[in-house]
Write an enzyme that holds these catalytic residues in place. Structure first.
Site, PDB file in Angstrom:
ATOM      1  N   ASP A 124      43.414  44.328  48.790  1.00 42.21           N
ATOM      2  CA  ASP A 124      44.275  44.255  47.558  1.00 42.21           C
ATOM      3  C   ASP A 124      45.229  45.253  47.207  1.00 42.21           C
ATOM      4  O   ASP A 124      44.965  46.196  48.015  1.00 42.21           O
ATOM      5  CB  ASP A 124      43.427  44.094  46.194  1.00 42.21           C
ATOM      6  CG  ASP A 124      44.278  43.381  44.939  1.00 42.21           C
ATOM      7  OD1 ASP A 124      45.182  42.858  45.312  1.00 42.21           O
ATOM      8  OD2 ASP A 124      43.714  44.073  44.050  1.00 42.21           O
ATOM      9  N   ASP A 126      47.419  46.238  43.989  1.00 39.30           N
ATOM     10  CA  ASP A 126      47.412  46.876  42.743  1.00 39.30           C
ATOM     11  C   ASP A 126      45.924  47.137  42.282  1.00 39.30           C
ATOM     12  O   ASP A 126      45.058  46.331  42.397  1.00 39.30           O
ATOM     13  CB  ASP A 126      48.001  45.778  41.519  1.00 39.30           C
ATOM     14  CG  ASP A 126      49.273  45.702  41.730  1.00 39.30           C
ATOM     15  OD1 ASP A 126      50.297  46.536  41.337  1.00 39.30           O
ATOM     16  OD2 ASP A 126      49.957  44.835  42.494  1.00 39.30           O
ATOM     17  N   ASP A 328      39.863  44.853  43.389  1.00 38.18           N
ATOM     18  CA  ASP A 328      39.603  45.335  42.032  1.00 38.18           C
ATOM     19  C   ASP A 328      39.621  44.400  41.054  1.00 38.18           C
ATOM     20  O   ASP A 328      39.065  44.552  39.816  1.00 38.18           O
ATOM     21  CB  ASP A 328      40.457  46.638  41.726  1.00 38.18           C
ATOM     22  CG  ASP A 328      41.708  45.879  41.231  1.00 38.18           C
ATOM     23  OD1 ASP A 328      42.601  45.119  42.146  1.00 38.18           O
ATOM     24  OD2 ASP A 328      42.259  46.291  39.977  1.00 38.18           O
TER      25      ASP A 328
END
Length: 384
Positions: A124, A126, A328
């Protein structure tokens, strides 16, 4: 498929427990060909809910927005002001790590799984490769992180799968060695398929990247682009008077960031968004970290993107492949679930607070992600 708006259509939101589409949608095939099971969500049609139930659902969304996990420092400062309470948070995190051990302290166990296998790495952006910041436009990747990602990409097939548009992610990362999937996997730039394995196939448009290398472009929601653009304009107008609310056009989805909105205005943000979406029955509302996201109602997510990229790489039918996904956010759970269900790889959750997940390991923050990538690259070079 007729994607015109309908002012009397129900709004679809997550969790997708009883979504329905007009019958005219189901036979439709987009310019690409999809798995035989169909790309569109197909469940019994839902009647409009009574107002009281709608109120309960709205309250549930408000609770979800209020509980959206802030960064660890902010959580400790705002909600756990005393040293005793901070210590309690640390204790709960350590207890949580019994089920989600650190990928750094458990690295030997990971290498035991990886021995004799080809790794494929999915990341991922961000909150994973860059810190979560108040202004999404400032989520800049550090030079040290870029070097770490470039290093692992020279050793393993590596892809970034983000909710942002593919072009935006590439502008942040600036590495041509990677494969990119934007808009939660609805806009994928991947390798030309190396093997025609059995199972479902997805037709792609062959193109070239910035270096002239032949790539496949897969955009399963391309027909929704005019609608997404229209919704972006309508939502921008609707929330423009809410202080701190920020819109982001991610091409195949629209993000409404409320990280800088005062909590007492969260309900206003949700009401404005759902009011606009009532006119768009082919779009659904999902939730991420301090963000509401509007997406097409199709059966596609980050987990599907991982499967697609593995097939494109010629790795989907190989027993000696170990996919690793690091993310996250709630949207990364779809990828964690795919790897867990197939029992062929694992997810690593980046989180500094305890939360339920289908990941197998954890890392606290992007700094630990960078350390993990460096350690993984060093192990690969030493074992080669």
């Amino acid at each position: 498929m007729d994607l015109k708006t309908s002012h009397n259509s129900p709004l679809f939101v997550d969790p997708l427990t009883s979504l329905a589409l007009p019958s005219a949608v189901m036979p439709y095939t987009t310019p690409t060909s999809f798995p035989s099971s169909g790309l569109y969500l197909n469940t019994p049609k839902k009647k409009p809910l009574p107002s009281k139930i709608e109120e309960v659902r709205a309250a549930g969304w408000l609770d979800l927005m209020l509980a959206s996990s802030p960064p660890r420092k902010r959580l400790s400062k705002d909600f756990f002001p005393s040293d005793v309470q901070s210590d309690d948070l640390d204790l709960r995190y350590r207890n949580w790590m019994v089920n989600y051990p650190s990928a750094l302290t458990s690295f030997e166990s990971i290498t035991e799984l990886a021995n004799g296998k080809r790794l494929a790495l999915f990341l991922d952006y961000d909150g994973t490769l860059s810190p979560i910041v108040d202004n999404p436009a400032n989520a800049v990747m550090s030079d040290e992180m870029r070097a770490a990602v470039r290093h692992v990409a020279s050793l393993f097939p590596t892809a970034i799968i983000s909710g942002r548009s593919r072009d935006k992610v590439f502008d942040f990362v600036k590495l041509t060695e990677l494969y990119y999937a934007g808009s939660h996997g609805m806009d994928i730039m991947g390798p030309v398929r190396k093997s025609e394995s059995s199972g479902h196939h997805v037709e792609c448009v062959t193109s070239t990247d910035s270096e002239g290398k032949e790539v496949n472009l897969f955009q399963p929601a391309s027909e929704f682009l005019p609608m997404i653009a229209e919704v972006f304009e309508n939502l921008s107008e609707s929330i423009k008077d809410i202080e701190g609310a920020r819109m982001e056009d991610n091409k195949f989805c629209v993000s409404v960031h409320y990280r800088n909105v005062a909590p007492h205005d969260y309900e206003k943000v949700h009401q404005r968004v759902t009011a606009v979406l009532k006119d768009y029955p082919f779009l659904r509302l999902t939730h991420g970290r301090k963000v509401l996201e509007v997406r097409p109602v199709i059966d596609w997510n980050k987990g599907k993107a991982v499967e697609f990229l593995l097939e494109s790489l010629g790795l989907s039918e190989s027993e000696d492949v170990l996919p690793i996904y690091v993310g996250d956010d709630k949207t990364d759970e779809d990828a964690f679930k795919v790897l867990k269900a197939n029992n062929r790889g694992f997810g690593i959750l980046v989180s500094s607070v305890p939360k339920d997940s289908d990941a197998s390991y954890s890392l606290r923050d992007p700094a630990e992600v960078m350390e993990f990538l460096r350690t993984l690259a060093a192990w690969k070079e030493e074992s080669s």
